[in-house]
Design an enzyme around this catalytic site. Structure first.
Site, mmCIF file in Angstrom:
data_model
loop_
_atom_site.group_PDB
_atom_site.id
_atom_site.type_symbol
_atom_site.label_atom_id
_atom_site.label_comp_id
_atom_site.label_asym_id
_atom_site.label_seq_id
_atom_site.Cartn_x
_atom_site.Cartn_y
_atom_site.Cartn_z
ATOM 1 N N ALA A 1 -7.148 -16.452 7.263
ATOM 2 C CA ALA A 1 -7.513 -17.227 6.071
ATOM 3 C C ALA A 1 -6.757 -16.711 4.845
ATOM 4 C CB ALA A 1 -9.025 -17.142 5.856
ATOM 5 N N GLY B 1 5.081 -1.042 3.545
ATOM 6 C CA GLY B 1 4.393 -0.752 2.285
ATOM 7 C C GLY B 1 5.372 -0.710 1.122
ATOM 8 N N ALA B 2 5.296 0.361 0.313
ATOM 9 C CA ALA B 2 6.158 0.480 -0.871
ATOM 10 C C ALA B 2 7.638 0.564 -0.504
ATOM 11 C CB ALA B 2 5.758 1.708 -1.668
ATOM 12 N N ASP C 1 -0.998 -9.804 4.636
ATOM 13 C CA ASP C 1 -1.373 -11.225 4.777
ATOM 14 C C ASP C 1 -0.564 -12.072 3.794
ATOM 15 O OD1 ASP C 1 -3.278 -10.036 6.376
ATOM 16 O OD2 ASP C 1 -4.882 -10.235 4.897
HETATM 17 P P1 ADP Z 1 -0.070 -4.243 5.773
HETATM 18 O O1 ADP Z 1 -0.969 -4.674 4.650
HETATM 19 O O2 ADP Z 1 -0.003 -5.246 6.886
HETATM 20 O O3 ADP Z 1 -0.283 -2.832 6.244
HETATM 21 P P2 ADP Z 1 2.230 -3.280 4.250
HETATM 22 O O4 ADP Z 1 1.373 -2.171 3.721
HETATM 23 O O5 ADP Z 1 3.460 -2.882 4.988
HETATM 24 O O6 ADP Z 1 1.411 -4.319 5.149
HETATM 25 O O7 ADP Z 1 2.639 -4.179 2.982
HETATM 26 C C1 ADP Z 1 3.251 -5.443 3.108
HETATM 27 C C2 ADP Z 1 4.170 -5.661 1.917
HETATM 28 O O8 ADP Z 1 3.411 -5.525 0.696
HETATM 29 C C3 ADP Z 1 5.281 -4.631 1.765
HETATM 30 O O9 ADP Z 1 6.404 -4.950 2.558
HETATM 31 C C4 ADP Z 1 5.562 -4.695 0.255
HETATM 32 O O10 ADP Z 1 6.392 -5.807 -0.056
HETATM 33 C C5 ADP Z 1 4.177 -4.927 -0.325
HETATM 34 N N1 ADP Z 1 3.553 -3.629 -0.689
HETATM 35 C C6 ADP Z 1 2.583 -2.974 -0.027
HETATM 36 N N2 ADP Z 1 2.267 -1.802 -0.637
HETATM 37 C C7 ADP Z 1 3.062 -1.731 -1.734
HETATM 38 C C8 ADP Z 1 3.237 -0.771 -2.795
HETATM 39 N N3 ADP Z 1 2.520 0.371 -2.825
HETATM 40 N N4 ADP Z 1 4.164 -1.044 -3.756
HETATM 41 C C9 ADP Z 1 4.889 -2.178 -3.725
HETATM 42 N N5 ADP Z 1 4.782 -3.115 -2.769
HETATM 43 C C10 ADP Z 1 3.887 -2.906 -1.782
#
Ligand code: ADP
Length: 314
Positions: A47, A232-233, A263
């Site tokens: 969702a 993530g970052a 998501d």
């Molecule tokens: P999930 O929520 O599935 O664990 P991620 O943590 O890899 O996925 O985050 C997905 C996307 O969100 C990353 O590729 C990035 O573009 C963005 N993102 C997540 N955390 C950060 C952060 N601390 N700073 C900047 N962008 C972030």
């Protein structure tokens, strides 16, 4: 987006009601903590991704299941308010809508228990029919996340392939049943821990502990699929059997809440692919959108509009 009006996405996955309590600290086993704040809002990976895709400008159909209860009505009401078509959602009697019980401490650390409820009752036949109708509708992408009945997730992957609709699978969680169909979708979108799990279980004899790019390359070659890993970052790696493209995350002044970042990424990638954009451009848009989203509390609050994504990704 080049062809936003024509972007049509079917999202298959879970819908939950999130009940969030803010407290001074997280409870230990057998302990009760009392905090002042409590609020309830829609969640679930499927969702959430549907909302991200809709805000990014796509026409979105969401397929999943809720109980025949007030939580289900409220969860679907929130999706309908985003302009999402919820007619493919099953309402099942004698089972609760999925719910997540979330406690958050002042540092943003959280503790979550999810009751899958109706999400665990999504029938394979139900998703097959939804995919068939999406093919007639002209869907340009099917996005599947796997917090639903394993057989239904597998059926959705196979049905998208049978109808020749580009298919993105977010393997969260990595279900045992998925290993039979991992090479069927066009694109897999694990985060780093899901990638490690997929790599270890798909290539048990390969060296342990290489960098993400190496793991994703080995997986992409072995399965002959494209693997898009979110870090993530550290942004995103787009890995196909021939090479690796690195896409940076957006710069975020203050990270407030990373719930739903993946998501948001998946929903915007699916919307962008359905709009005819190539995968690296779609990934840039997804990463920019996800990075915008982490500057706000809650999974959906910070999900950006198409205009904001355009601005951030350019
Ligand atoms: P999930 O929520 O599935 O664990 P991620 O943590 O890899 O996925 O985050 C997905 C996307 O969100 C990353 O590729 C990035 O573009 C963005 N993102 C997540 N955390 C950060 C952060 N601390 N700073 C900047 N962008 C972030």
């Amino acid at each position: 987006m080049t062809d936003a009006d024509a972007a049509k996405v079917l999202v298959i996955g879970a819908v939950n009601v999130d009940l969030v309590v803010t407290a001074d600290r997280l409870p230990g086993p057998g302990e009760t903590v009392v905090g002042p704040g409590v609020n309830s809002h829609g969640g679930g990976k499927g969702a959430n991704a549907a909302v991200a895709a809709a805000r990014a400008g796509a026409a979105v159909r969401y397929c999943g299941a809720v109980g025949d209860d007030e939580m289900g009505a409220s969860a679907l009401g929130e999706l309908a308010d985003e302009g999402i078509d919820v007619t493919e959602v099953a309402r099942i009697g004698n089972v609760s809508t999925g719910a997540a019980l979330i406690v958050v401490d002042p540092s943003g650390e959280n503790q979550i228990a999810v009751g899958s409820g109706a999400n665990g009752r999504v029938e394979p036949e139900h998703v097959r029919e939804a995919v068939t109708r999406a093919a007639d509708w002209g869907a340009g992408c099917v996005l599947i996340s796997t917090e639903i009945t394993p057989d239904a997730a597998v059926a959705a992957v196979r049905a998208a392939a049978e109808h020749g609709i580009p298919c993105v699978v977010n393997p969260a969680p990595v279900l045992d049943e998925l290993f039979g169909v991992l090479s069927v979708p066009d694109i897999l979108t694990p985060n780093s821990s899901e990638l490690r799990d997929l790599y270890a279980r798909t290539l048990p004899d390969a060296p342990r502990g290489p960098a993400e790019a190496e793991m994703a390359t080995a997986l992409a070659r072995h399965l002959d699929v494209t693997v898009v890993v979110t870090l993530g970052a550290d942004g995103v790696l787009v890995v196909d059997p021939t090479g690796v493209t690195s896409v940076p995350a957006g710069e975020v002044e203050s990270v407030v809440d990373t719930t739903g970042a993946g998501d948001t990424f998946n929903g915007v990638v699916a919307a962008s692919l359905a709009g005819g954009l190539d995968l690296v451009t779609a990934t840039r848009r997804g990463a920019a959108a996800a990075s915008l989203s982490v500057a706000h509390v809650g999974a959906r609050t910070g999900m950006p509009t198409a205009e904001a994504i355009e601005h951030a990704a350019s």
